[in-house]
Scaffold this active site. Structure first.
Site, PDB file in Angstrom:
ATOM      1  N   LYS A  57     -15.172  61.924  12.629  1.00  0.00           N
ATOM      2  CA  LYS A  57     -15.993  61.969  13.848  1.00  0.00           C
ATOM      3  C   LYS A  57     -15.537  63.156  14.684  1.00  0.00           C
ATOM      4  CE  LYS A  57     -17.600  57.261  14.669  1.00  0.00           C
ATOM      5  NZ  LYS A  57     -17.524  56.071  15.535  1.00  0.00           N
ATOM      6  N   ARG A  80     -17.831  50.191   9.959  1.00  0.00           N
ATOM      7  CA  ARG A  80     -17.127  51.132  10.832  1.00  0.00           C
ATOM      8  C   ARG A  80     -17.233  50.723  12.301  1.00  0.00           C
ATOM      9  NH1 ARG A  80     -16.389  57.668  10.236  1.00  0.00           N
ATOM     10  NH2 ARG A  80     -14.909  57.808  11.960  1.00  0.00           N
ATOM     11  N   HIS A 139     -13.738  48.488  22.638  1.00  0.00           N
ATOM     12  CA  HIS A 139     -14.223  49.736  23.221  1.00  0.00           C
ATOM     13  C   HIS A 139     -15.387  49.528  24.192  1.00  0.00           C
ATOM     14  CE1 HIS A 139     -11.595  51.546  20.288  1.00  0.00           C
ATOM     15  NE2 HIS A 139     -11.934  52.767  20.646  1.00  0.00           N
ATOM     16  N   HIS A 164      -7.556  56.014  27.847  1.00  0.00           N
ATOM     17  CA  HIS A 164      -8.476  55.419  26.876  1.00  0.00           C
ATOM     18  C   HIS A 164      -7.835  54.228  26.140  1.00  0.00           C
ATOM     19  CE1 HIS A 164     -11.557  54.990  23.847  1.00  0.00           C
ATOM     20  NE2 HIS A 164     -10.653  55.177  22.898  1.00  0.00           N
ATOM     21  N   LYS A 211      -8.030  52.345   8.311  1.00  0.00           N
ATOM     22  CA  LYS A 211      -9.165  53.187   8.702  1.00  0.00           C
ATOM     23  C   LYS A 211      -9.792  53.831   7.476  1.00  0.00           C
ATOM     24  CE  LYS A 211     -11.260  56.169  11.923  1.00  0.00           C
ATOM     25  NZ  LYS A 211     -11.302  56.811  13.205  1.00  0.00           N
ATOM     26  N   ARG A 252     -22.707  77.200   9.426  1.00  0.00           N
ATOM     27  CA  ARG A 252     -23.230  75.927   8.881  1.00  0.00           C
ATOM     28  C   ARG A 252     -22.145  75.065   8.235  1.00  0.00           C
ATOM     29  NH1 ARG A 252     -27.828  79.113   7.326  1.00  0.00           N
ATOM     30  NH2 ARG A 252     -29.402  78.879   8.963  1.00  0.00           N
ATOM     31  N   HIS A 286     -14.874  50.698  27.679  1.00  0.00           N
ATOM     32  CA  HIS A 286     -15.725  51.776  28.197  1.00  0.00           C
ATOM     33  C   HIS A 286     -16.171  51.457  29.630  1.00  0.00           C
ATOM     34  CE1 HIS A 286     -18.877  54.885  28.092  1.00  0.00           C
ATOM     35  NE2 HIS A 286     -19.609  53.995  28.729  1.00  0.00           N
ATOM     36  N   ASN A 321     -14.747  49.712  16.812  1.00  0.00           N
ATOM     37  CA  ASN A 321     -15.021  49.755  18.250  1.00  0.00           C
ATOM     38  C   ASN A 321     -14.536  48.496  18.972  1.00  0.00           C
ATOM     39  OD1 ASN A 321     -16.282  52.273  18.038  1.00  0.00           O
ATOM     40  ND2 ASN A 321     -18.225  51.326  17.471  1.00  0.00           N
ATOM     41  N   GLU A 327      -4.385  51.440  19.650  1.00  0.00           N
ATOM     42  CA  GLU A 327      -5.236  51.654  18.469  1.00  0.00           C
ATOM     43  C   GLU A 327      -4.520  51.190  17.195  1.00  0.00           C
ATOM     44  OE1 GLU A 327      -8.394  52.682  18.515  1.00  0.00           O
ATOM     45  OE2 GLU A 327      -8.665  53.733  20.423  1.00  0.00           O
ATOM     46  N   GLU A 341     -21.184  54.865   9.984  1.00  0.00           N
ATOM     47  CA  GLU A 341     -21.380  53.711  10.872  1.00  0.00           C
ATOM     48  C   GLU A 341     -22.795  53.159  10.752  1.00  0.00           C
ATOM     49  OE1 GLU A 341     -19.048  54.318  14.439  1.00  0.00           O
ATOM     50  OE2 GLU A 341     -20.302  52.884  15.511  1.00  0.00           O
TER      51      GLU A 341
END
Ligand code: GLY
Length: 368
Positions: A143, A242, A249, A267, A227, A121, A253, A246, A185, A237
């Protein structure tokens, strides 16, 4: 060495940035290790370059190391590898109070972070990012995820690391295409929220890419500080802050999906081109000046990143590209929020964009 504090409800920790940190990894991590042993997850490529020096550092401190090597590549970031890693950690009798180390790029950090969030956990983990992309983005902010058949990063958890050590020396051996991809980035932080940093990037990108130590430290520390501010404000987010990370992105994507998430488009390359498209789309909507949108495109192209869709040799139309966006995990009750720009350094979240409008815009870009 720069030290940036990250302060979120899910955890407070330092990101240390400097050359040579992996040579001192044992000393820097020792306060977080309860036993005289360290459990380290890495991949086969990173192990070749970094296992020996990391082992030397721990051995000198009298700490035994136990290694788990994933096959290198994004293909390892999956459910089966996650399960195998968890079984190994259990067989090693890693306890809830122990700390797992993740040595590598985004793939290693994401899967190890998710394993740490699940094991008994939740136990602590330390990020030792070895790529520029991992140092300025994926290792910070908690993340974690694996990819699923239905898409990338679709199963994951927010689980903050207990420490991040970004060794700038690791960037010296990165292939230049991967370094440039990670640079996308870096410049993202300027485009989304810091016009002065974007101008600094215009002047110093060549130094960052060529290995200038001071320029690298400034680029990574400024990115991580940006960040840290954003995830401190909006860890999960939910408020929209946050989501600004993106930028580029959603367009990226679609391009990554159209090129099969392959090495045809890395990426960061997708993000770079995606940021150019977000800027041009913002200009088309009258939100920002065309000259500023083209200033972004010129900078992206100047570092050898793609700034034109035509460079990808796609055969699809704008509608087919936009259709990929329907499967974006940011879809929210039938609308897809886009990060657009009111100027360089002024990103915002726009929920009023229709896919038809995006398809028409992309059709125009494909024909450029
Ligand atoms: N890479 C985007 C984020 O960490 O939120």
């Amino acid at each position: 060495m720069a030290v940036i504090a990250v302060d979120t409800p899910g955890g407070q920790y330092d990101v240390r940035i400097g050359a040579g940190l992996l040579a001192e990894v044992a000393t820097l991590c020792a306060p977080l290790l309860r036993k005289r042993e360290a459990v380290i997850v890495t991949d086969s490529n990173v192990a070749r370059a970094w296992r020996a020096p990391v082992e030397v550092s721990f051995a000198a401190a009298g700490i035994a190391t136990h290694w788990y090597e994933l096959p290198a590549g994004e293909g390892s970031k999956n459910w089966a590898q996650l399960g195998a890693l968890l079984e190994w950690l259990l067989a090693r009798e890693v306890e809830r109070g122990d700390t797992i180390l993740a040595l590598g790029g985004g793939m290693v950090g994401d899967i190890t972070g998710l394993a740490a969030s699940l094991l008994k956990r939740g136990c602590r983990f330390i990020q030792l990012p070895t790529t520029l992309l991992a140092q300025v983005d994926s290792s910070v902010g908690g993340k974690t995820a694996v990819n699923m058949g239905a898409g990338k990063n679709l199963v994951g958890a927010f689980h903050q690391p207990a420490l991040v050590l970004a060794d700038l020396t690791a960037l010296d051996t990165l292939p230049s295409r991967e370094l440039r991809s990670g640079y996308a980035e870096v410049v993202k932080y300027g485009i989304l929220g810091d016009a002065a940093f974007f101008a600094w990037c215009e002047d110093h990108a060549a130094n960052v890419l060529a290995g200038d130590a001071a320029a690298r430290e400034h680029a990574v520390a400024t990115s991580v500080a940006a960040k840290a501010r954003i995830v401190g404000e909006d860890e999960r987010e939910t408020s929209g802050a946050r989501a600004l990370l993106n930028l580029g992105h959603t367009f990226g994507h679609a391009l990554e999906a159209e090129t099969g998430f392959s090495d045809r488009l890395l990426h960061g390359e997708g993000v770079a081109l995606g940021m150019v498209l977000a800027a041009r789309f913002s200009a088309l909507r009258g939100l920002m000046g065309k000259a500023d949108a083209e200033r972004i495109a010129v900078h992206i192209a100047s570092v050898g990143l793609p700034a034109e869709i035509s460079s990808l040799g796609l055969t699809c139309d704008g509608q087919a590209l936009a259709a990929h966006m329907l499967h974006d995990k940011k879809m929210d009750a039938g609308t897809l929020p886009f990060v657009l720009l009111r100027g360089i350094g002024e990103a915002f979240l726009d929920r009023s964009v229709s896919l038809a409008e995006v398809a028409a815009f992309l059709g125009g870009q494909l024909a450029r």
